[in-house]
Design an enzyme around this catalytic site. Structure first.
Site, short mmCIF file in Angstrom:
data_model
loop_
_atom_site.label_atom_id
_atom_site.label_comp_id
_atom_site.label_asym_id
_atom_site.label_seq_id
_atom_site.Cartn_x
_atom_site.Cartn_y
_atom_site.Cartn_z
N CYS A 61 0.83 -1.22 0.00
CA CYS A 61 0.00 0.00 0.00
C CYS A 61 0.86 1.26 0.00
O CYS A 61 0.59 2.21 -0.76
CB CYS A 61 -0.92 -0.01 1.21
SG CYS A 61 -0.09 -0.50 2.74
N HIS A 118 -2.31 5.60 6.30
CA HIS A 118 -0.92 6.05 6.40
C HIS A 118 -0.87 7.51 5.93
O HIS A 118 -1.71 7.95 5.14
CB HIS A 118 0.00 5.28 5.45
CG HIS A 118 -0.01 3.80 5.60
ND1 HIS A 118 0.42 3.16 6.73
CD2 HIS A 118 -0.34 2.82 4.72
CE1 HIS A 118 0.35 1.84 6.53
NE2 HIS A 118 -0.12 1.62 5.33
P1 NAD Z 1 -5.35 -10.51 6.33
O1 NAD Z 1 -4.76 -11.17 7.51
O2 NAD Z 1 -6.37 -9.45 6.51
O3 NAD Z 1 -5.97 -11.59 5.35
C1 NAD Z 1 -5.33 -12.80 5.06
C2 NAD Z 1 -6.40 -13.87 4.94
O4 NAD Z 1 -5.80 -15.09 4.54
C3 NAD Z 1 -7.11 -14.16 6.27
O5 NAD Z 1 -8.50 -14.26 6.03
C4 NAD Z 1 -6.54 -15.50 6.72
O6 NAD Z 1 -7.45 -16.27 7.48
C5 NAD Z 1 -6.29 -16.15 5.38
N1 NAD Z 1 -5.28 -17.22 5.38
C6 NAD Z 1 -4.31 -17.46 6.28
N2 NAD Z 1 -3.59 -18.53 5.89
C7 NAD Z 1 -4.13 -18.98 4.75
C8 NAD Z 1 -3.85 -20.05 3.87
N3 NAD Z 1 -2.83 -20.89 4.10
N4 NAD Z 1 -4.61 -20.21 2.77
C9 NAD Z 1 -5.65 -19.38 2.51
N5 NAD Z 1 -5.97 -18.34 3.31
C10 NAD Z 1 -5.22 -18.13 4.41
O7 NAD Z 1 -4.11 -9.96 5.49
P2 NAD Z 1 -4.12 -8.74 4.49
O8 NAD Z 1 -3.97 -7.48 5.26
O9 NAD Z 1 -5.23 -8.88 3.52
O10 NAD Z 1 -2.73 -8.96 3.76
C11 NAD Z 1 -2.57 -9.89 2.71
C12 NAD Z 1 -1.37 -9.48 1.90
O11 NAD Z 1 -1.59 -8.17 1.38
C13 NAD Z 1 -0.05 -9.40 2.68
O12 NAD Z 1 1.01 -9.72 1.81
C14 NAD Z 1 0.03 -7.93 3.05
O13 NAD Z 1 1.35 -7.49 3.29
C15 NAD Z 1 -0.54 -7.29 1.79
N6 NAD Z 1 -1.11 -5.95 1.97
C16 NAD Z 1 -1.85 -5.63 3.07
C17 NAD Z 1 -2.34 -4.34 3.19
C18 NAD Z 1 -3.11 -3.92 4.39
O14 NAD Z 1 -3.05 -2.75 4.74
N7 NAD Z 1 -3.84 -4.77 5.04
C19 NAD Z 1 -2.14 -3.40 2.18
C20 NAD Z 1 -1.44 -3.79 1.04
C21 NAD Z 1 -0.92 -5.06 0.94
#
Ligand code: NAD
Length: 353
Positions: free
Chosen positions: A155, A234
């Site tokens: 992000c 942010h």
């Molecule tokens: P999150 O924790 O909100 O969501 C992840 C989901 O994946 C959860 O529902 C979890 O239960 C599920 N999960 C866990 N293990 C799993 C598996 N083995 N198989 C399938 N599902 C599984 O995480 P997020 O914030 O959505 O982040 C996901 C990615 O996006 C990360 O790489 C993060 O760095 C990136 N990201 C996050 C943001 C943010 O602000 N949240 C912004 C940009 C990028």
């Protein structure tokens, strides 16, 4: 050798639609699923969940559910939810998978995608070394053209790539210095902190500077990140050294040309991230998302070769349009301009000054 495109039909789908699976239906995954769902050239075949919780229950109203492993199937049926199979079954039926599992899990999943010969998009929590290209729609769309494994940058990196690439294309950018004031965690998380402290990244540069270089050809990118107890957005304080002399009017005019950047004014009742998020809710977007990067107009300072501005970033949603565009680049479906136009139209990203 590249993965051949399948584009086979399954019940109820139109010929030629890109078939997308979503693995990891959390903050990012659920938003990407909803964005893909409204595209005319792609459809969501199914989403993968680990647990039959309230999120799975709501998701089941719109999407076919799949489990991350066989061992979870029973728990879904016990909760009255029908999971149609596992990630293995979903991978048999998609052209591309968007992996939005927690940081580090994507890398573990990569061999599974390779074995199934399915293209995959990873998120910013994964390392740039595990993919063929890192992606930002404005700064390097074509680097992912036809690629099999791509990462949409984080992000923070997405936000910097958007505004800095806009300035770079017109005025040239030699050097970036940025302070990133990071939200501690997302609003739906009750585990992470800090809740009463300020946590600097300590080392110069923070990982954001090198990460920006994976999508933007910039000489120097110095960043520092400071985590603060908030969940909303942010904030970036950006300081650029540009090649050509630049004025504040130039910058205002320039940002108007990019729909994914909006300029806002503190004096319009938007002095902080609290009101910006309230504005997003008033705009009626699902979940109160703000896909655009919001630059405070009053903060824009330009003098000869120096440009400074402050921008706010909705971390939960700014990467969503990029995931949609990355799918089109990897499937060679549309060029950058057509894809960005289509994504913006469908997600109602109209730009604003
Ligand atoms: P999150 O924790 O909100 O969501 C992840 C989901 O994946 C959860 O529902 C979890 O239960 C599920 N999960 C866990 N293990 C799993 C598996 N083995 N198989 C399938 N599902 C599984 O995480 P997020 O914030 O959505 O982040 C996901 C990615 O996006 C990360 O790489 C993060 O760095 C990136 N990201 C996050 C943001 C943010 O602000 N949240 C912004 C940009 C990028």
């Amino acid at each position: 050798m590249r993965i051949p495109q399948r584009r086979t039909l399954c019940t109820g789908e139109k010929l030629g639609m890109i078939k997308v699976g979503i693995n990891g239906y959390g903050t990012i995954g659920r938003r990407v699923a909803d964005a893909v769902r409204v595209q005319k050239d792609m459809s969501v075949v199914g989403i993968v969940k680990t647990k039959p919780d309230y999120v799975a229950r709501e998701a089941s109203k719109n999407y076919r559910l799949f489990c991350s492993g066989k061992e979870n199937l029973k728990s879904f049926s016990e909760e009255g939810l029908e999971a149609e199979g596992t990630i293995d079954d979903l991978l048999d039926d998609v052209d591309i998978i968007v992996d939005a599992t927690p940081e580090g899990q994507g890398e573990k999943n990569l061999p599974m995608y390779r074995n199934k010969k399915v293209k995959a998009i990873f998120q910013g929590g994964e390392s740039s070394g595990m993919v063929e290209a890192s992606f930002n729609a404005y700064s390097n769309f074509m680097d992912s053209w036809g690629k099999d494994y791509v990462r949409v940058v984080s992000c923070n990196t997405t936000a910097m790539a958007r505004t800095v690439s806009a300035v770079m294309n017109r005025f040239g950018v030699r050097k970036l210095d940025a302070t990133i004031i990071r939200r501690a965690t997302d609003p739906n998380d009750s585990k992470k902190g800090p809740i009463n402290s300020v946590e600097p990244s300590l080392k110069f540069p923070s990982h954001h500077g090198p990460d920006l270089k994976t999508v933007l050809r910039i000489g120097e990118a110095n960043t520092v990140a400071i985590k603060v107890p908030t969940t909303l957005m942010h904030v970036h304080v950006v300081n650029l050294t540009v090649d050509k002399s630049i004025t504040e009017d130039d910058v205002n005019d320039l940002f108007k040309e990019y729909r994914r950047i909006i300029t806002i004014r503190g004096k319009d009742g938007l002095p902080s991230t609290a009101q910006i998020m309230d504005m997003a809710r008033e705009m009626g977007r699902k979940r109160g998302d703000l896909f655009e990067i919001a630059v405070w107009k009053e903060s824009i300072y330009a003098n000869n070769n120096t440009l400074r501005y402050i921008q706010a970033v909705h971390q939960e949603s700014d990467v969503v349009p990029e995931n949609v565009d990355a799918i089109r680049a990897m499937l060679q479906e549309k060029d950058r301009e057509s894809s960005v136009d289509e994504t913006d139209r469908t997600l109602e990203i109209r730009g604003k000054t």
